[in-house]
Motif scaffolding. Structure first.
Motif, PDB file in Angstrom:
ATOM      1  N   LEU A  54       0.819  -1.197   0.000  1.00 25.84           N
ATOM      2  CA  LEU A  54       0.000   0.000   0.000  1.00 25.84           C
ATOM      3  C   LEU A  54       0.862   1.258   0.000  1.00 25.84           C
ATOM      4  N   PHE A  55       1.966   1.180   0.726  1.00 25.46           N
ATOM      5  CA  PHE A  55       2.773   2.376   0.855  1.00 25.46           C
ATOM      6  C   PHE A  55       4.068   2.331   0.077  1.00 25.46           C
ATOM      7  N   SER A  56       4.260   1.283  -0.663  1.00 25.45           N
ATOM      8  CA  SER A  56       5.539   1.187  -1.360  1.00 25.45           C
ATOM      9  C   SER A  56       5.676   2.326  -2.360  1.00 25.45           C
ATOM     10  N   GLY A  57       4.542   2.816  -2.888  1.00 23.30           N
ATOM     11  CA  GLY A  57       4.587   3.969  -3.786  1.00 23.30           C
ATOM     12  C   GLY A  57       5.114   5.185  -3.050  1.00 23.30           C
ATOM     13  N   THR A 106       2.965  -8.468 -18.968  1.00 26.16           N
ATOM     14  CA  THR A 106       1.899  -7.820 -18.204  1.00 26.16           C
ATOM     15  C   THR A 106       2.444  -6.754 -17.260  1.00 26.16           C
ATOM     16  N   CYS A 107       3.556  -7.073 -16.621  1.00 28.40           N
ATOM     17  CA  CYS A 107       4.094  -6.151 -15.626  1.00 28.40           C
ATOM     18  C   CYS A 107       5.442  -5.579 -16.046  1.00 28.40           C
ATOM     19  N   ALA A 108       5.827  -5.830 -17.281  1.00 24.58           N
ATOM     20  CA  ALA A 108       7.114  -5.362 -17.807  1.00 24.58           C
ATOM     21  C   ALA A 108       8.277  -5.815 -16.928  1.00 24.58           C
ATOM     22  N   ARG A 154       8.408  -6.232 -13.745  1.00 23.21           N
ATOM     23  CA  ARG A 154       8.493  -5.713 -12.381  1.00 23.21           C
ATOM     24  C   ARG A 154       7.935  -6.681 -11.339  1.00 23.21           C
ATOM     25  N   GLY A 155       7.099  -7.593 -11.769  1.00 21.60           N
ATOM     26  CA  GLY A 155       6.525  -8.552 -10.825  1.00 21.60           C
ATOM     27  C   GLY A 155       5.302  -8.019 -10.111  1.00 21.60           C
ATOM     28  N   GLN A 156       5.029  -6.721 -10.301  1.00 23.90           N
ATOM     29  CA  GLN A 156       3.851  -6.158  -9.659  1.00 23.90           C
ATOM     30  C   GLN A 156       3.237  -5.076 -10.524  1.00 23.90           C
ATOM     31  N   LEU A 157       1.975  -4.824 -10.256  1.00 19.90           N
ATOM     32  CA  LEU A 157       1.251  -3.815 -11.010  1.00 19.90           C
ATOM     33  C   LEU A 157       0.859  -2.722 -10.038  1.00 19.90           C
ATOM     34  N   ALA A 158       0.988  -1.466 -10.488  1.00 24.24           N
ATOM     35  CA  ALA A 158       0.648  -0.344  -9.621  1.00 24.24           C
ATOM     36  C   ALA A 158      -0.653   0.301 -10.084  1.00 24.24           C
ATOM     37  N   TYR A 159      -1.513   0.605  -9.110  1.00 26.74           N
ATOM     38  CA  TYR A 159      -2.757   1.289  -9.422  1.00 26.74           C
ATOM     39  C   TYR A 159      -2.762   2.590  -8.651  1.00 26.74           C
ATOM     40  N   GLN A 160      -3.165   3.645  -9.320  1.00 30.08           N
ATOM     41  CA  GLN A 160      -3.316   4.907  -8.614  1.00 30.08           C
ATOM     42  C   GLN A 160      -4.734   4.942  -8.089  1.00 30.08           C
ATOM     43  N   GLY A 187      -6.675   7.444  -5.968  1.00 28.24           N
ATOM     44  CA  GLY A 187      -6.773   8.671  -5.215  1.00 28.24           C
ATOM     45  C   GLY A 187      -5.441   8.988  -4.567  1.00 28.24           C
ATOM     46  N   PHE A 188      -5.442   8.975  -3.278  1.00 26.82           N
ATOM     47  CA  PHE A 188      -4.289   9.372  -2.496  1.00 26.82           C
ATOM     48  C   PHE A 188      -3.139   8.369  -2.573  1.00 26.82           C
ATOM     49  N   PHE A 189      -3.497   7.095  -2.729  1.00 32.84           N
ATOM     50  CA  PHE A 189      -2.486   6.049  -2.644  1.00 32.84           C
ATOM     51  C   PHE A 189      -2.106   5.470  -3.981  1.00 32.84           C
ATOM     52  N   THR A 190      -0.902   5.002  -4.024  1.00 33.27           N
ATOM     53  CA  THR A 190      -0.529   4.117  -5.119  1.00 33.27           C
ATOM     54  C   THR A 190      -0.583   2.706  -4.532  1.00 33.27           C
ATOM     55  N   ILE A 191      -1.421   1.886  -5.084  1.00 32.24           N
ATOM     56  CA  ILE A 191      -1.553   0.534  -4.552  1.00 32.24           C
ATOM     57  C   ILE A 191      -0.891  -0.421  -5.519  1.00 32.24           C
ATOM     58  N   THR A 192      -0.005  -1.242  -4.994  1.00 33.70           N
ATOM     59  CA  THR A 192       0.641  -2.200  -5.882  1.00 33.70           C
ATOM     60  C   THR A 192       0.145  -3.594  -5.562  1.00 33.70           C
ATOM     61  N   ARG A 193       0.053  -4.373  -6.611  1.00 29.72           N
ATOM     62  CA  ARG A 193      -0.443  -5.743  -6.486  1.00 29.72           C
ATOM     63  C   ARG A 193       0.559  -6.667  -7.154  1.00 29.72           C
ATOM     64  N   THR A 194       0.641  -7.863  -6.643  1.00 25.00           N
ATOM     65  CA  THR A 194       1.468  -8.872  -7.289  1.00 25.00           C
ATOM     66  C   THR A 194       0.887  -9.169  -8.669  1.00 25.00           C
ATOM     67  N   CYS A 195       1.742  -9.240  -9.660  1.00 25.43           N
ATOM     68  CA  CYS A 195       1.270  -9.476 -11.027  1.00 25.43           C
ATOM     69  C   CYS A 195       0.675 -10.874 -11.134  1.00 25.43           C
ATOM     70  N   PRO A 196      -0.577 -10.958 -11.573  1.00 25.82           N
ATOM     71  CA  PRO A 196      -1.209 -12.282 -11.659  1.00 25.82           C
ATOM     72  C   PRO A 196      -0.638 -13.138 -12.796  1.00 25.82           C
ATOM     73  N   ALA A 197      -0.076 -12.508 -13.801  1.00 25.06           N
ATOM     74  CA  ALA A 197       0.412 -13.263 -14.955  1.00 25.06           C
ATOM     75  C   ALA A 197       1.671 -14.062 -14.614  1.00 25.06           C
ATOM     76  N   CYS A 198       2.527 -13.499 -13.783  1.00 28.96           N
ATOM     77  CA  CYS A 198       3.800 -14.172 -13.476  1.00 28.96           C
ATOM     78  C   CYS A 198       3.915 -14.488 -11.992  1.00 28.96           C
ATOM     79  N   GLN A 199       2.855 -14.261 -11.224  1.00 26.97           N
ATOM     80  CA  GLN A 199       2.849 -14.471  -9.770  1.00 26.97           C
ATOM     81  C   GLN A 199       3.992 -13.738  -9.075  1.00 26.97           C
ATOM     82  N   GLY A 200       4.324 -12.587  -9.611  1.00 25.82           N
ATOM     83  CA  GLY A 200       5.340 -11.771  -8.944  1.00 25.82           C
ATOM     84  C   GLY A 200       6.766 -12.076  -9.341  1.00 25.82           C
TER      85      GLY A 200
END
Ligand SMILES: [Zn+2]
Ligand SMILES: [Zn+2]
Length: 381
Positions: free
Chosen positions: A108-111, A174-176, A178-184, A186-199
């Motif tokens: 949640l806060f890695s961004g 999918t994640c270029a 990086r192993g994770q995908l970032a979503y903006q 509002g206030f937070f950048t939320i990152t998720r483990t990439c489902p295509a490569c499981q991180g």
């Protein structure tokens, strides 16, 4: 930042104005867990507002200087400094102190911390459970046995990569990589483990045929197991390091062997003590007798003295079960039951009638506490 409807910080956290720093920290922890956006997938936006609100309240009330300004001037005092509440400071470090690696906070806060791609993290392998059935005798004496455990092991053909030999891997599209995908959000950048490569950040070009790209294969391992004497149903034996291997080089899990011990036809077990009921006739009870009775692994000699009452208990010390934790041994108890004859021949009836005329028992109630039944007698010594 709109100030018109701002709630009181103490109210947001649900603490008194006199709350200590520790109380504020605890209250904030509760709020943040409650309103973590991951816990409200159906209403993320609202949860996020509440989450932010409590975070803001905490950032002010946990800082002695800001808290004093707030106590004196309210929200106006803080916004007067220009720029409102500063979130870029140590607050994100505080999260780590308060929550550790609790779900998603790091993501949640890695961004906010400018964290880059996440490396594959080593984790401990899964524990395995194996249920094993034992006969009563096996449990009593203990056994050395071998068990076959199917478990996941690294595929030797591809060295655990899942890629067919000589083909290698490519960066995940999918994640270029990086192993994770970032979503903006509002206030937070939320990152998720990439489902295509499981991180992992990479995917194999061509799958290893041995493991079908899993990097692991199921193998059967033979494990030697020493079961100590005296185990019981529910006893759990831990075999360290015989669970599944940890992902990405993490430590191996453990194997737990859970025992189920079959019941014995004669012996009832209470802890390490054994109980056995021996029926005797009225003449044996009256005149006494010496019997060979079953014991644990051998026969025991049971001497019934004359005049033994039904219900008498005889103990053979140290002939019960072993304590698997290395204590002493339990005792073996024989419980004597005098059988009253139910089908008498005419001659037997006559004999008992004769006996009856000379045997007198007063049929009035026995006094309470009187020892109608014999106490436990030790057979040897
Ligand atoms: Zn493979
Ligand atoms: Zn990916």
């Amino acid at each position: 930042m709109a100030k018109s409807q701002q709630r009181d910080y103490y109210e947001v956290l649900g603490v008194a104005r006199t709350a200590t720093v520790e109380e504020i920290k605890a209250a904030y922890r509760k709020c943040a867990l409650k309103w973590h956006p991951d816990r409200h997938p159906e209403d993320k936006a609202d949860a996020e507002v509440k989450f932010r609100e409590s975070t803001e309240a905490y950032s002010v009330l946990s800082d002695a200087e800001k808290r004093q300004v707030y106590d004196t001037y309210g929200h106006a005092g803080l916004s007067g400094a220009g720029g409102g509440v500063d979130f870029s400071g140590t607050i994100f470090q505080d999260f780590h102190d308060i929550f550790g690696d609790f779900f998603g906070f790091e993501d949640l806060f890695s961004g906010g911390r400018g964290g880059g791609g996440r490396s594959r993290r080593a984790r401990r392998g899964s524990d395995l459970r194996y249920d094993m059935s034992l006969t009563f005798e096996e449990a009593a004496t203990g056994v050395n046995t071998k068990i076959k455990i199917p478990r996941q092991e690294f595929c030797a053909a591809c060295n655990g990569t899942g890629a067919k030999a000589g083909t290698g891997v490519v960066a995940c599209q999918t994640c270029a990589g990086r192993g994770q995908l970032a979503y903006q959000q509002g206030f937070f950048t939320i990152t998720r483990t990439c489902p295509a490569c499981q991180g992992a950040g990479q995917i194999v070009k061509e799958r290893c045929t041995e493991c079908r790209g899993q990097g692991r294969v199921e193998k059967e391992r033979i494990i030697e197991l020493r079961i100590p004497p005296g185990v019981d149903t529910g006893t759990r034996l831990r075999v360290q390091g015989e669970g599944e291997p940890g992902p990405n080089g993490g430590p191996t899990g453990d194997l737990y062997v859970v025992l189920d011990v079959k019941e014995h036809p004669y012996f009832e077990r209470r802890g390490a003590d054994l109980y056995c009921t021996i029926p005797i006739s009225i003449t044996q009870a009256s005149l006494g007798v010496e019997l060979q009775v079953p014991g644990l692994g051998s026969e025991e000699k049971l001497k019934i003295p004359e005049g033994t009452q039904s219900g008498a208990v005889f103990r053979v010390r140290g002939k019960g079960l072993a304590d698997p934790h290395g204590g002493g041994k339990g005792d073996l108890y024989y419980h004597v039951r005098v059988l009253t004859p139910t089908k008498l021949t005419r001659e037997q009836r006559k004999l008992i009638e004769q006996l009856g005329t000379s045997l007198k028992v007063e049929n009035k109630p026995a006094e309470r506490g009187s020892s109608l039944f014999d106490k436990v007698k030790d057979i040897f010594g």
